[in-house]
Write an enzyme that holds these catalytic residues in place. Structure first.
Site, short mmCIF file in Angstrom:
data_model
loop_
_atom_site.label_atom_id
_atom_site.label_comp_id
_atom_site.label_asym_id
_atom_site.label_seq_id
_atom_site.Cartn_x
_atom_site.Cartn_y
_atom_site.Cartn_z
N SER A 156 0.84 -1.19 0.00
CA SER A 156 0.00 0.00 0.00
C SER A 156 0.88 1.25 0.00
O SER A 156 1.69 1.43 -0.90
CB SER A 156 -0.96 -0.05 1.19
OG SER A 156 -2.01 0.86 1.04
N GLU B 284 -10.11 -4.17 -5.36
CA GLU B 284 -9.67 -3.07 -4.50
C GLU B 284 -9.53 -1.75 -5.24
O GLU B 284 -9.37 -1.70 -6.47
CB GLU B 284 -8.38 -3.44 -3.79
CG GLU B 284 -7.19 -3.73 -4.66
CD GLU B 284 -5.96 -4.00 -3.80
OE1 GLU B 284 -5.49 -3.07 -3.13
OE2 GLU B 284 -5.48 -5.16 -3.79
N HIS C 158 -7.43 -5.91 -0.11
CA HIS C 158 -6.24 -5.08 -0.05
C HIS C 158 -5.27 -5.60 1.01
O HIS C 158 -5.61 -5.71 2.18
CB HIS C 158 -6.66 -3.64 0.28
CG HIS C 158 -5.55 -2.65 0.32
ND1 HIS C 158 -4.78 -2.35 -0.78
CD2 HIS C 158 -5.08 -1.87 1.34
CE1 HIS C 158 -3.89 -1.43 -0.45
NE2 HIS C 158 -4.04 -1.13 0.84
#
Length: 304
Positions: free
Chosen positions: A149, A238, A268
């Site tokens: 991320s 996602e 995610h």
């Protein structure tokens, strides 16, 4: 196999309310951090994982190993959390799995978080950590960089800075749903984990008074030529899937050897739940294998 193999529908049903409460724009970031650290022990590392608190680049870090580990190669791991939350504690389990798969120590950096420390603090910390690993005796081509991320975006930004500022190239990049451009506003309101109001708050907190077009902040906007072999993973459900698809295309257009894994039915950074769900453990193993091959000595490397 994971320590507890939950059916995917059950895992999603359990995780959905957890993330809705934890990653909530109305909560102070300090509260979000405390909630994440509190829930971290539920994500179990493989048996035998060892954690050692260290200093790296002037910041706290954890050195994670499992069993006999080579000291000639290592993985610098940059945790996710929108640049505002997350810590080595929240990513201990994932680091344990990657230590198992790579056979190398995993260095999880506790880089400075926004809003207290906006851009470029996190990138400066990551750069200092990589350079100190070299000072410790690791060769750049035996240091892989991974992240998920925001940490994936940070890993990409670090590779670009190392290329442009130091003429250095890591062994590989392992990117889990990297947030390559925080300027982008998602079309949908949320996926299982991330929601738009929270992500926009994180993006603003990280940018501070900076320039949103700075490629250190938004590495998806950068020239990607000369980067090392790169692994990218995203689930089709996602919010960051489109960014990951475009990043993969741009890497390949720049001549970067790239592997893109698209999953369906996960979420995610499901790698954090590798101990709970078999498909999540499977893609974690895939990432670890990619990094392991990249970290082999040059004469036996099978990629790059």
């Amino acid at each position: 196999m994971p320590q507890l193999n939950l059916p995917l529908p059950l895992a999603r049903a359990v995780l959905h309310p957890v993330f809705r409460v934890m990653l909530n724009k109305t909560l102070p970031f300090s509260v979000q951090r405390a909630l994440m650290d509190l829930g971290a022990p539920l994500q179990r590392a493989p048996r035998g994982t060892h954690y050692e608190k260290v200093r790296l680049g002037g910041r706290p870090a954890e050195r994670v190993t499992l069993g006999p580990a080579t000291d000639s190669a290592t993985l610098l791991y940059l945790h996710g959390g929108g640049y505002t939350v997350g810590s080595p504690a929240t990513h201990r389990a994932l680091a344990g799995y990657l230590a198992r798969e790579t056979g190398c120590p995993v260095q999880v950096l506790d880089y400075r978080l926004a809003p207290e420390h906006p851009f470029p603090a996190a990138l400066d910390d990551a750069e200092a950590a990589f350079l100190e690993l070299i000072a410790f005796g690791y060769k750049p081509e035996r240091i892989a960089v991974g992240g998920d991320s925001a940490g994936g975006g940070l890993a990409l930004a670090l590779a670009i800075r190392l290329r442009d500022k130091h003429g250095l190239t890591p062994a590989a990049l392992g990117l889990i749903a990297p947030w390559g451009d925080p300027n982008e506003i998602p079309e949908r309101t949320r996926d299982l984990v991330i929601n738009k109001p929270w992500s926009r708050a994180c993006a603003a907190a990280y940018l501070g008074a900076g320039d949103g077009l700075d490629t250190g902040y938004a590495p998806l906007l950068a020239d990607l030529h000369g980067l090392p072999p790169t692994y990218v993973q995203a689930d089709k459900s996602e919010l960051l899937h489109d960014q990951c698809t475009r990043l993969t295309a741009k890497l390949r257009a720049a001549g970067v050897e790239t592997r893109f894994t698209e999953t369906e039915g996960l979420w995610h950074v499901s790698q954090l739940q590798a101990s709970l769900v078999a498909p999540a453990e499977g893609i974690t193993r895939e990432l670890g294998e990619f990094l392991r091959q990249a970290l082999r000595p040059a004469q036996t490397r099978s990629i790059g």
